[in-house]
Design a protein around this motif. Structure first.
Motif, PDB file in Angstrom:
ATOM      1  N   GLN A 193       0.819  -1.209   0.000  1.00 34.43           N
ATOM      2  CA  GLN A 193       0.000   0.000   0.000  1.00 34.43           C
ATOM      3  C   GLN A 193       0.855   1.262   0.000  1.00 34.43           C
ATOM      4  O   GLN A 193       0.394   2.333  -0.381  1.00 34.43           O
ATOM      5  N   GLY A 194       2.099   1.117   0.459  1.00 33.20           N
ATOM      6  CA  GLY A 194       2.979   2.279   0.538  1.00 33.20           C
ATOM      7  C   GLY A 194       4.375   1.941   0.058  1.00 33.20           C
ATOM      8  O   GLY A 194       4.543   1.320  -0.988  1.00 33.20           O
ATOM      9  N   ALA A 195       5.387   2.349   0.812  1.00 32.16           N
ATOM     10  CA  ALA A 195       6.777   2.100   0.445  1.00 32.16           C
ATOM     11  C   ALA A 195       7.463   1.275   1.527  1.00 32.16           C
ATOM     12  O   ALA A 195       7.173   1.427   2.718  1.00 32.16           O
ATOM     13  N   PHE A 196       8.390   0.414   1.110  1.00 30.50           N
ATOM     14  CA  PHE A 196       9.101  -0.434   2.065  1.00 30.50           C
ATOM     15  C   PHE A 196      10.363  -0.981   1.421  1.00 30.50           C
ATOM     16  O   PHE A 196      10.607  -0.813   0.221  1.00 30.50           O
ATOM     17  N   ILE A 197      11.159  -1.638   2.238  1.00 28.38           N
ATOM     18  CA  ILE A 197      12.387  -2.284   1.781  1.00 28.38           C
ATOM     19  C   ILE A 197      12.208  -3.786   1.957  1.00 28.38           C
ATOM     20  O   ILE A 197      11.646  -4.247   2.961  1.00 28.38           O
ATOM     21  N   ALA A 198      12.655  -4.566   0.991  1.00 29.70           N
ATOM     22  CA  ALA A 198      12.546  -6.023   1.103  1.00 29.70           C
ATOM     23  C   ALA A 198      13.228  -6.477   2.392  1.00 29.70           C
ATOM     24  O   ALA A 198      14.304  -5.968   2.733  1.00 29.70           O
ATOM     25  N   PRO A 199      12.624  -7.406   3.122  1.00 31.14           N
ATOM     26  CA  PRO A 199      13.199  -7.847   4.400  1.00 31.14           C
ATOM     27  C   PRO A 199      14.657  -8.261   4.317  1.00 31.14           C
ATOM     28  O   PRO A 199      15.454  -7.941   5.209  1.00 31.14           O
ATOM     29  N   GLY A 258       7.249  -0.750  -3.448  1.00 29.92           N
ATOM     30  CA  GLY A 258       5.927  -0.313  -3.043  1.00 29.92           C
ATOM     31  C   GLY A 258       5.174   0.412  -4.137  1.00 29.92           C
ATOM     32  O   GLY A 258       5.740   0.811  -5.152  1.00 29.92           O
ATOM     33  N   ALA A 259       3.881   0.565  -3.882  1.00 24.90           N
ATOM     34  CA  ALA A 259       2.999   1.170  -4.874  1.00 24.90           C
ATOM     35  C   ALA A 259       3.015   2.687  -4.829  1.00 24.90           C
ATOM     36  O   ALA A 259       2.725   3.341  -5.808  1.00 24.90           O
ATOM     37  N   ALA A 260       3.341   3.249  -3.673  1.00 28.08           N
ATOM     38  CA  ALA A 260       3.297   4.706  -3.531  1.00 28.08           C
ATOM     39  C   ALA A 260       4.618   5.332  -3.945  1.00 28.08           C
ATOM     40  O   ALA A 260       5.673   4.712  -3.870  1.00 28.08           O
ATOM     41  N   LYS A 261       4.561   6.577  -4.385  1.00 26.94           N
ATOM     42  CA  LYS A 261       5.779   7.315  -4.682  1.00 26.94           C
ATOM     43  C   LYS A 261       6.412   7.708  -3.354  1.00 26.94           C
ATOM     44  O   LYS A 261       5.794   8.421  -2.561  1.00 26.94           O
ATOM     45  N   PRO A 262       7.622   7.228  -3.075  1.00 25.13           N
ATOM     46  CA  PRO A 262       8.224   7.498  -1.764  1.00 25.13           C
ATOM     47  C   PRO A 262       8.452   8.986  -1.534  1.00 25.13           C
ATOM     48  O   PRO A 262       8.816   9.714  -2.453  1.00 25.13           O
ATOM     49  N   PRO A 263       8.236   9.469  -0.320  1.00 25.94           N
ATOM     50  CA  PRO A 263       8.549  10.868  -0.004  1.00 25.94           C
ATOM     51  C   PRO A 263      10.058  11.070  -0.045  1.00 25.94           C
ATOM     52  O   PRO A 263      10.831  10.114  -0.076  1.00 25.94           O
ATOM     53  N   GLU A 264      10.475  12.330  -0.032  1.00 20.80           N
ATOM     54  CA  GLU A 264      11.901  12.638  -0.177  1.00 20.80           C
ATOM     55  C   GLU A 264      12.761  12.013   0.909  1.00 20.80           C
ATOM     56  O   GLU A 264      13.899  11.630   0.670  1.00 20.80           O
ATOM     57  N   ASP A 265      12.253  11.918   2.122  1.00 21.23           N
ATOM     58  CA  ASP A 265      13.043  11.387   3.232  1.00 21.23           C
ATOM     59  C   ASP A 265      12.782   9.892   3.466  1.00 21.23           C
ATOM     60  O   ASP A 265      13.088   9.351   4.525  1.00 21.23           O
ATOM     61  N   ALA A 266      12.207   9.216   2.459  1.00 17.34           N
ATOM     62  CA  ALA A 266      11.834   7.801   2.619  1.00 17.34           C
ATOM     63  C   ALA A 266      13.030   6.926   2.967  1.00 17.34           C
ATOM     64  O   ALA A 266      12.935   6.027   3.806  1.00 17.34           O
ATOM     65  N   ASN A 267      14.157   7.201   2.327  1.00 13.25           N
ATOM     66  CA  ASN A 267      15.328   6.364   2.556  1.00 13.25           C
ATOM     67  C   ASN A 267      15.721   6.360   4.028  1.00 13.25           C
ATOM     68  O   ASN A 267      15.944   5.286   4.618  1.00 13.25           O
TER      69      ASN A 267
END
Length: 242
Positions: free
Chosen positions: A144-150, A164-173
């Motif tokens: 549904q959002g953004a994530f990193i593979a386990p 993820g399906a969402a466009k990650p925000p700038e500080d996502a990393n």
């Protein structure tokens, strides 16, 4: 002569080849999205990889959430009161049985991946790739959002791919590379503290431990929460001597 040789051959075969491991059945205690305990046997669900309890994800509103805790809780809710049948394949380095499991006849790994609470662990199996594609299309669970593979999160760095399906925000990393192991436990039962001493050794402290209250939970200091002694020891930690 043949009768004498065969027992010797079996003796030196790996356990997985010498005898077929018996199925493990019963009700399960869910420890993580891909780890359960049946009786006294710890089982790692094979062919999939779920987020760790202290892994964070980002939702469509760009807010961080504890997807590892959610994966565990959704699995626990889905299987509550149901009987498990697990087919062991081998033992991992943590002493867990790697197995394919059915819950009341349902392939539970398939359910986890299809629901977006785990990914197909393509490094070891391609069985659940179609289910992962369906979950991604439906934006289910983590998708549904953004994530990193386990598997990337466990050895994460700044070049880690964001899914993820969402466009990650700038500080996502920065958010996704962090851990939920902050000052507050991710859930009430996850109250065992782990820290790294001056020698680089991981030590765990139960609430009854002498130094428990003095351990300050700071991600930068290498601290993390554990939900059980088994989990702490599986991560390579030992209990404090006091």
């Amino acid at each position: 002569m043949i009768r004498k040789i065969l027992p010797a051959i079996v003796l030196f075969l790996p356990p997985s080849l010498a005898t077929a491991a018996a199925d493990i059945t019963g009700l399960a205690k869910v420890r993580e999205g891909d780890t359960v305990v049946i009786g006294t046997t710890r089982i790692r669900l094979g062919g999939i990889d779920a987020p760790s309890l202290d892994q964070l994800c980002i939702n469509p509103q760009s807010e961080k959430w504890t997807c590892g805790v959610s994966a565990r809780d959704e699995l626990a809710k889905h299987v509550e009161g149901k009987s498990w049948t697990c087919h062991p394949r081998q033992t991992d380095r943590r002493g867990r049985q790697i197995a394919r499991c059915e819950v009341d006849g349902e392939d539970i790994q398939k359910w986890l991946v299809r629901s977006g609470w785990a990914l197909a662990y393509k490094q070891v199996s391609h069985d659940y790739e179609a289910d992962e594609a369906a979950a991604r299309e439906d934006k289910a669970g983590m998708w549904q959002g953004a994530f990193i593979a386990p598997w990337d999160w466990r050895v994460r760095n700044k070049k880690t791919t964001i899914l993820g399906a969402a466009k990650p925000p700038e500080d996502a990393n920065a958010t996704l590379l962090a851990s939920a192991s902050g000052p507050v436990a991710p859930s009430p039962e996850c109250n065992i503290k782990g820290n790294v001493n001056r020698s680089g050794e991981c030590i765990y402290h139960k609430p009854t431990s002498r130094w428990y209250s003095q351990i300050k939970m700071q991600i930068a200091k290498g601290t993390r929460w554990f939900c059980s002694v088994d989990e702490a020891e599986a991560a390579g930690c030992r209990e404090t001597k006091r």
